[in-house]
Design a protein around this motif. Structure first.
Motif, mmCIF file in Angstrom:
data_model
loop_
_atom_site.group_PDB
_atom_site.id
_atom_site.type_symbol
_atom_site.label_atom_id
_atom_site.label_comp_id
_atom_site.label_asym_id
_atom_site.label_seq_id
_atom_site.Cartn_x
_atom_site.Cartn_y
_atom_site.Cartn_z
ATOM 1 N N PHE A 105 0.937 -1.779 0.452
ATOM 2 C CA PHE A 105 -0.380 0.171 0.006
ATOM 3 C C PHE A 105 0.954 1.035 0.090
ATOM 4 O O PHE A 105 1.907 1.376 0.761
ATOM 5 N N GLU A 130 -7.751 -13.383 1.698
ATOM 6 C CA GLU A 130 -9.058 -12.639 0.896
ATOM 7 C C GLU A 130 -9.370 -11.677 2.350
ATOM 8 O O GLU A 130 -9.797 -10.443 1.732
ATOM 9 N N GLN A 187 -7.524 -7.429 6.992
ATOM 10 C CA GLN A 187 -7.353 -6.072 6.660
ATOM 11 C C GLN A 187 -6.321 -4.951 6.508
ATOM 12 O O GLN A 187 -5.711 -5.349 6.012
ATOM 13 N N THR A 188 -7.111 -3.619 5.859
ATOM 14 C CA THR A 188 -6.644 -3.217 4.977
ATOM 15 C C THR A 188 -5.311 -2.379 6.513
ATOM 16 O O THR A 188 -6.065 -2.225 7.132
ATOM 17 N N ILE A 202 -5.763 3.725 3.113
ATOM 18 C CA ILE A 202 -7.334 2.522 2.470
ATOM 19 C C ILE A 202 -7.418 1.310 1.565
ATOM 20 O O ILE A 202 -5.903 1.764 0.805
ATOM 21 N N PRO A 203 -8.479 0.875 1.038
ATOM 22 C CA PRO A 203 -8.234 0.067 0.333
ATOM 23 C C PRO A 203 -7.761 0.870 -1.147
ATOM 24 O O PRO A 203 -7.025 -0.406 -2.117
ATOM 25 N N GLU A 204 -8.073 1.536 -1.611
ATOM 26 C CA GLU A 204 -7.625 2.228 -3.223
ATOM 27 C C GLU A 204 -5.929 2.307 -3.059
ATOM 28 O O GLU A 204 -5.568 3.505 -4.049
ATOM 29 N N ARG A 219 -3.850 -0.141 -2.520
ATOM 30 C CA ARG A 219 -2.904 -0.954 -2.973
ATOM 31 C C ARG A 219 -2.230 -1.221 -3.563
ATOM 32 O O ARG A 219 -2.970 -0.058 -4.943
#
Length: 375
Positions: free
Chosen positions: A286, A349, A352-353, A358-360, A362
Motif C-alpha cells: 500500500f 482475502e 484488512q487494510t 485505504i483499499p484504493e 493498494r
C-alpha cells in the motif's frame, strides 16, 4: 518527535492484532540513526502489555560502528556476558535492555551489518525503515537528442579551476547498467511522454537496484512469516528527474566534492519500490502515501490535542509540540515530500487494510518486469 513514535507504535500494535496476536514477534529497524525512534517506540508500546510480552527480538541493522555505539547508549543496552565470552558461536551479540526487561524479561537486542543476518525463522517480523532507501546507490540515465538513453558517469577533470577535480560525462555507448535497467518498453514510454510534455532541457531517469532489492527482501520475509513493514522516506512516484544531492553536516554541497566524506542521496521512486514488493506472492503493498495524509489518518491531530490538555505543559512545550506536528504534516515541509509505503502479508482475502491506508492505496501486482520502472 514523540507524536511520530507514538503513531508508529499504534500501527505496529494494530498489525500485530490483525495477525491474531502471535505470542512472539521480531521488530527490525533499518538505519536506526541514533536510536531515538526505537527508544520512543519501546516507551510508547508499554501501554500495551500483551504486545510487549510478545516483543522478544529487537534487531537493528546498522553497519556503522559509531552509530551502533550511539544506539546502544540511547537504548541503555548492556552486553550479554555469555555472548561476549562465546563470540565464535554467534553471528551477532545479544544485548540486554534492562529498562525494557521490566515489561518483558525475555526481550533482547542484536545489531546487524545487513538485513541478511537477521533471522528468518518463521517468527512474524515487523520492519521499520526511515530514510534508508534514499541512501541506496543509484544509476542516472540521460536522454540524448536522438531519443537514446546514456548512463551518466564520473570522469577526472583536468581543469585546474575545478576544485572538485571530477566531472559528469555521458557514456558514449550503452553500458551494462543501461542494458539491464532501461528496458525497451520503458524507454519507449518515457521518450513518448517526455517529448510530449518536455519541461526540462535535460531529461534524466534514476534507478536504484539496491532500493528495489531491499523492498523485495522485506516483502519476501513478510509473505513467508507474517508481520508488516513501513518504509518512510522522501521521494516521488516516478524515476524521472535529477535528484542527486550531497550533504555534509547539514550543508548541501556538490555531489562530486570530497568523495567518501559527503552523504549522497537520491529521491526514492516509490512507484517502482511498491511495484517491486507487489511482485512477491503473498505480499500486499500500500502506498506510497504522503506522510501528512498517513499521519492524519493515524490520528495525529487528535493525539496532539490530547497531549496539549496536560496542565503541566509550559508555553515552550506547547510551541514545540505544535511545531513538530506542523513539520511532519504540512505540505510545504515533510507532509508531502515524504512518502509512506506499507507491506503486509496478503495471502488471505479477509486481510484488512493496514492502519493509515485505504483499499484504493493498494499497489497492483505488475504483469511483467517492464512495469516496475516506469515514468
Amino acid at each position: 518527535s514523540q507524536l511520530f513514535g507514538e503513531l508508529l507504535s499504534v500501527w505496529l500494535v494494530n498489525e500485530w492484532r490483525q495477525l491474531g496476536k502471535p505470542p512472539q514477534i521480531r521488530l527490525v529497524e533499518m538505519g536506526p540513526g541514533r536510536g531515538t525512534l526505537m527508544a520512543d517506540i519501546l516507551r510508547a508500546t508499554r501501554a500495551w502489555p500483551s504486545f510487549r510480552l510478545a516483543l522478544r527480538h529487537i534487531e537493528l541493522v546498522e553497519p556503522s560502528p559509531s552509530l551502533r555505539a550511539s544506539q546502544q547508549r540511547e537504548l541503555k543496552a548492556k552486553q550479554n556476558k555469555s555472548s561476549a565470552q562465546d563470540q565464535k558461536l554467534m553471528s551477532t551479540e545479544e544485548w540486554h535492555l534492562p529498562q525494557e526487561q521490566i515489561f518483558n524479561p525475555n526481550i533482547r537486542a542484536r545489531w546487524h551489518e545487513t538485513l541478511a543476518s537477521v533471522p528468518s525463522d518463521g517468527v512474524p517480523c515487523f520492519v521499520l525503515a526511515q530514510e534508508v532507501l534514499d541512501a541506496m546507490p543509484g544509476h542516472q540515465f540521460v536522454m540524448t537528442e536522438t531519443g537514446d538513453w546514456r548512463e551518466k558517469l564520473v570522469d577526472v577533470d583536468d581543469d585546474p579551476l575545478n576544485e572538485d577535480r571530477f566531472r559528469f560525462v555521458l557514456a558514449p555507448t550503452a553500458t551494462p547498467a543501461s542494458h539491464a535497467l532501461i528496458h525497451s518498453s520503458t524507454l519507449k514510454n518515457m521518450t513518448s511522454n517526455m517529448q510530449q510534455n518536455q519541461t526540462e532541457k535535460v531529461i534524466t531517469a534514476e534507478v536504484s537496484p539496491s532500493a528495489l532489492a531491499v523492498v523485495d527482501e522485506v516483502a519476501r520475509r513478510i509473505a513467508a512469516s507474517g508481520g508488516g513493514a513501513l518504509f518512510i522516506d522522501y521521494g516521488r512516484h516516478s524515476c524521472l528527474g535529477d535528484t542527486l544531492r550531497a550533504f555534509y553536516r547539514h550543508e548541501q554541497l556538490s555531489p562530486l566534492c570530497d568523495p567518501g566524506l559527503v552523504d549522497l542521496t537520491i529521491d526514492v521512486d516509490f512507484q517502482a519500490c511498491g511495484r517491486q514488493a507487489a511482485k512477491v506472492e503473498g505480499a500486499a503493498v500500500f502506498g506510497g502515501l504522503e506522510q501528512g495524509e498517513f499521519l492524519g489518518r493515524m490520528g495525529i491531530v487528535e493525539r496532539l490535542q490530547a497531549l496539549l490538555n496536560n496542565d503541566s505543559l509550559t508555553d515552550d512545550d506547547i510551541d514545540r509540540m505544535i511545531t513538530a506536528c506542523e513539520t511532519l504534516c504540512h505540505a510545504d515541509q515533510m507532509g508531502s515530500r515524504y512518502k509512506v509505503l506499507a507491506i503486509v502479508q496478503g495471502d488471505h482475502e479477509q486481510r484488512q487494510t493496514p492502519a493509515g491506508f485505504i483499499p484504493e492505496d493498494r499497489v497492483r501486482r505488475p504483469t511483467s518486469h517492464f512495469d516496475i520502472i516506469a515514468p
